[in-house]
Design an enzyme around this catalytic site. Structure first.
Site, PDB file in Angstrom:
ATOM      1  CE  LYS A 152     -36.894 -33.023  55.517  1.00  0.00           C
ATOM      2  NZ  LYS A 152     -38.122 -32.573  56.162  1.00  0.00           N
ATOM      3  CB  CYS A 261     -33.932 -25.594  46.679  1.00  0.00           C
ATOM      4  SG  CYS A 261     -35.408 -26.297  45.944  1.00  0.00           S
TER       5      CYS A 261
HETATM    6  N1  LIG Z   1     -37.384 -29.478  44.133  1.00  0.00           N
HETATM    7  C1  LIG Z   1     -37.556 -29.083  45.378  1.00  0.00           C
HETATM    8  O1  LIG Z   1     -37.145 -29.726  46.335  1.00  0.00           O
HETATM    9  C2  LIG Z   1     -38.289 -27.793  45.660  1.00  0.00           C
HETATM   10  C3  LIG Z   1     -38.730 -27.531  46.966  1.00  0.00           C
HETATM   11  C4  LIG Z   1     -39.418 -26.342  47.206  1.00  0.00           C
HETATM   12  C5  LIG Z   1     -39.629 -25.440  46.187  1.00  0.00           C
HETATM   13  N2  LIG Z   1     -39.178 -25.710  44.932  1.00  0.00           N
HETATM   14  C6  LIG Z   1     -39.468 -24.745  43.868  1.00  0.00           C
HETATM   15  O2  LIG Z   1     -40.571 -25.235  43.113  1.00  0.00           O
HETATM   16  C7  LIG Z   1     -40.409 -24.880  41.729  1.00  0.00           C
HETATM   17  C8  LIG Z   1     -40.443 -26.123  40.868  1.00  0.00           C
HETATM   18  O3  LIG Z   1     -39.311 -26.923  41.210  1.00  0.00           O
HETATM   19  P1  LIG Z   1     -39.156 -28.433  40.708  1.00  0.00           P
HETATM   20  O4  LIG Z   1     -37.953 -28.977  41.369  1.00  0.00           O
HETATM   21  O5  LIG Z   1     -40.469 -29.127  40.848  1.00  0.00           O
HETATM   22  O6  LIG Z   1     -38.863 -28.166  39.152  1.00  0.00           O
HETATM   23  P2  LIG Z   1     -38.824 -29.240  37.958  1.00  0.00           P
HETATM   24  O7  LIG Z   1     -37.837 -28.719  37.007  1.00  0.00           O
HETATM   25  O8  LIG Z   1     -38.671 -30.619  38.528  1.00  0.00           O
HETATM   26  O9  LIG Z   1     -40.294 -29.162  37.325  1.00  0.00           O
HETATM   27  C9  LIG Z   1     -40.784 -28.059  36.649  1.00  0.00           C
HETATM   28  C10 LIG Z   1     -41.807 -28.557  35.638  1.00  0.00           C
HETATM   29  O10 LIG Z   1     -42.460 -27.435  35.027  1.00  0.00           O
HETATM   30  C11 LIG Z   1     -42.712 -27.763  33.667  1.00  0.00           C
HETATM   31  N3  LIG Z   1     -42.962 -26.516  32.911  1.00  0.00           N
HETATM   32  C12 LIG Z   1     -42.081 -25.551  32.561  1.00  0.00           C
HETATM   33  N4  LIG Z   1     -42.722 -24.569  31.882  1.00  0.00           N
HETATM   34  C13 LIG Z   1     -44.031 -24.917  31.831  1.00  0.00           C
HETATM   35  C14 LIG Z   1     -45.193 -24.304  31.293  1.00  0.00           C
HETATM   36  N5  LIG Z   1     -45.127 -23.122  30.678  1.00  0.00           N
HETATM   37  N6  LIG Z   1     -46.365 -24.934  31.416  1.00  0.00           N
HETATM   38  C15 LIG Z   1     -46.450 -26.140  32.041  1.00  0.00           C
HETATM   39  N7  LIG Z   1     -45.385 -26.765  32.593  1.00  0.00           N
HETATM   40  C16 LIG Z   1     -44.194 -26.162  32.484  1.00  0.00           C
HETATM   41  C17 LIG Z   1     -41.463 -28.516  33.240  1.00  0.00           C
HETATM   42  O11 LIG Z   1     -41.705 -29.299  32.086  1.00  0.00           O
HETATM   43  C18 LIG Z   1     -41.197 -29.359  34.494  1.00  0.00           C
HETATM   44  O12 LIG Z   1     -41.833 -30.621  34.422  1.00  0.00           O
HETATM   45  C19 LIG Z   1     -39.114 -24.078  41.648  1.00  0.00           C
HETATM   46  O13 LIG Z   1     -39.404 -22.718  41.762  1.00  0.00           O
HETATM   47  C20 LIG Z   1     -38.348 -24.553  42.866  1.00  0.00           C
HETATM   48  O14 LIG Z   1     -37.442 -23.587  43.339  1.00  0.00           O
HETATM   49  C21 LIG Z   1     -38.525 -26.869  44.645  1.00  0.00           C
END
Ligand SMILES: NC(=O)c1ccc[n+]([C@@H]2O[C@H](COP(=O)([O-])OP(=O)(O)OC[C@H]3O[C@@H](n4cnc5c(N)ncnc54)[C@H](O)[C@@H]3O)[C@@H](O)[C@H]2O)c1
Length: 436
Positions: A152, A261
């Protein structure tokens, strides 16, 4: 173990820092050079309690490094996590372009046998797409796993370090053994490390978020009904939450769920259902209710001022979609502020962490206060969107003297209505009996 984490956002950064803290050698890779440059100087792109200390310590001790060279990070690792974003596509389904782009890069840099773990939230079948994307570019041996993340925001480090459970979809006993070793430090207290087939692991993440979103929309509807029948939802919540079959978590009514999410995952699951001929009617209702709920604070304020918002000044406490994060993605504050601006009101907002993100959304169309009390000075009303601790017990005397009109519309039910009345406020909450 040598680990690469590709994608250094809210999830990837936490995963990388926590795995380094457990003694692994971790390379966090991201395409954003701005993020990586900052991280090398221990400047975090996000606010997450406790994360800065982990990043600083593990960089200093040489277990954690940051790079924009995704290929080199992959080559140096035995285990590669894919933790990039999976935003909604135009039709609401998960957009897998980033995940598959990373899979191709992994395929191009598969210099030794590796385990590739999908951490991003992805629909059933994605691990197989990842496998095909890699296999098309290498003849090296590799395993694919699905390891959805349940952290979370706001408690992400704690959640990763002490998870309720870890879910891992595996394609072989060898992969299960290596992942067990990696997670052993985090499940020492006996919390389950649940191995399953890959489609079930992928599905588990969506089912979990859909269930939590359902609880929120359910309580928001019960709250609406409480208002009509003269019941107090905070008492009803306690009454039902003490039933062991129901449990007390996630029963707070509020301004509607937001964040990166729940909205996108509910949408994506509905699209998955539609694509296979299963109409997820419960979730369609959950979405509709949430869309309506996100207008509730505005509607309550609109009603309280008899529709007269033009030229009024409104204070907004809280911009983040929940407390302890700076994340404003899909925050109910965005809906509220847009509606206020459309109605001709001026807005002065305060949030302890999310102001920089709010500037990207609203620019100079609203004012940003340095302190909570600055926001309310001369305001015709105060609205509360986020349940930050510092809003829970303010100096009500000061608040009353600063507000032009002592009207509070509280989307989080932070205060006791009777006390607020006694203090001379007009106080409107969510689901708290007649007139709430
Ligand atoms: N944020 C949450 O609370 C949470 C919790 C559980 C699961 N998730 C899942 O985890 C995943 C990531 O979420 P997030 O919130 O960390 O996203 P985010 O947008 O904060 O981070 C994603 C990162 O990936 C990088 N990126 C994109 N394309 C790339 C590539 N080709 N090579 C290298 N880096 C690249 C972006 O620059 C960015 O920094 C999603 O699928 C989300 O659903 C998120």
């Amino acid at each position: 173990m040598k680990v690469a984490v590709v994608g250094t956002g809210y999830v990837g950064l936490v995963v990388g820092a926590c795995l380094a803290e457990a003694g692994n050698d971790v390379a966090c890779a991201d395409v954003s050079s701005e993020k990586i440059d900052g991280l090398r100087k221990n400047q975090l792109p996000i606010f997450e309690p406790g994360l800065d200390t982990l990043v600083e310590r593990n960089q200093e001790e040489g277990r954690l490094r940051f790079t924009t060279d995704v290929g080199a990070a992959v080559e140096a690792s035995e285990i590669v996590f894919i933790a990039v974003g999976t935003p909604p596509d135009e039709d609401g389904s998960a957009d897998l372009q980033h995940v598959l782009a990373v899979a191709e890069t992994i395929g191009d840099h598969m210099n030794t046998p590796k385990i590739v773990i999908t951490k991003s939230t992805v629909p059933v079948g994605t691990a197989e797409k990842v496998r095909r994307a890699i296999a098309g570019r290498t003849s090296e041996k590799f395993h694919v796993c699905s390891n959805p993340e349940f952290l979370k925001e706001g408690a992400a480090v704690e959640d990763f370090m002490k998870p309720d459970r870890v879910v891992v979809g595996v394609d072989s006993p060898e992969a299960a053994e290596i992942v067990s070793e990696l997670y052993a430090p985090f499940v020492r207290t006996g919390k389950p490390l649940l191995f399953m087939d890959i489609p079930s692991a992928e599905m588990t993440k969506y089912a979990a978020n859909a269930m939590l979103a359902t609880r929120i929309s359910f309580m928001n509807q019960i709250a609406e009904l409480c208002e009509q029948v003269g019941a107090d939802v905070t008492l009803v919540r306690k009454g039902i939450g003490s039933d062991a079959r129901i449990g007390s978590a996630f029963l707070f009514p509020g301004p509607g769920y937001g964040g990166s999410c729940f909205p996108k995952d509910v949408k994506a699951l509905i699209r998955t259902g539609d694509a296979c001929g299963v109409s997820l009617d419960v979730l369609k209702a959950v979405e509709d209710v949430n869309a309506r709920q996100k207008r509730r604070i505005f509607e309550k304020l609109h009603e309280a001022v008899e529709g007269n918002l033009h030229g009024r000044r409104v204070a907004v406490w809280g911009l983040a979609f929940k407390a302890e994060t700076d994340d404003m993605r899909e925050s109910p504050a965005i809906d509220l502020i847009r509606a206020l601006l459309d109605a001709g009101a001026t807005v002065r907002a305060y949030d302890p962490q999310a102001v920089d993100n709010a500037r990207h959304v609203f620019g100079d169309r609203i004012e940003y206060a340095e302190h909570a009390y600055d926001a309310v000075t001369g305001a015709d009303a105060l609205t509360i969107v986020t349940e930050w601790l510092e809003f829970r017990n303010p100096d009500f005397g000061r608040l009353k003297s600063l507000l032009k009109t002592p009207l509070i519309v509280d989307g989080r039910n932070l205060y006791e209505p009777a006390r607020m009345r006694q203090l001379g406020f007009r106080y409107v909450g969510i689901g708290r009996g007649e007139g709430a």
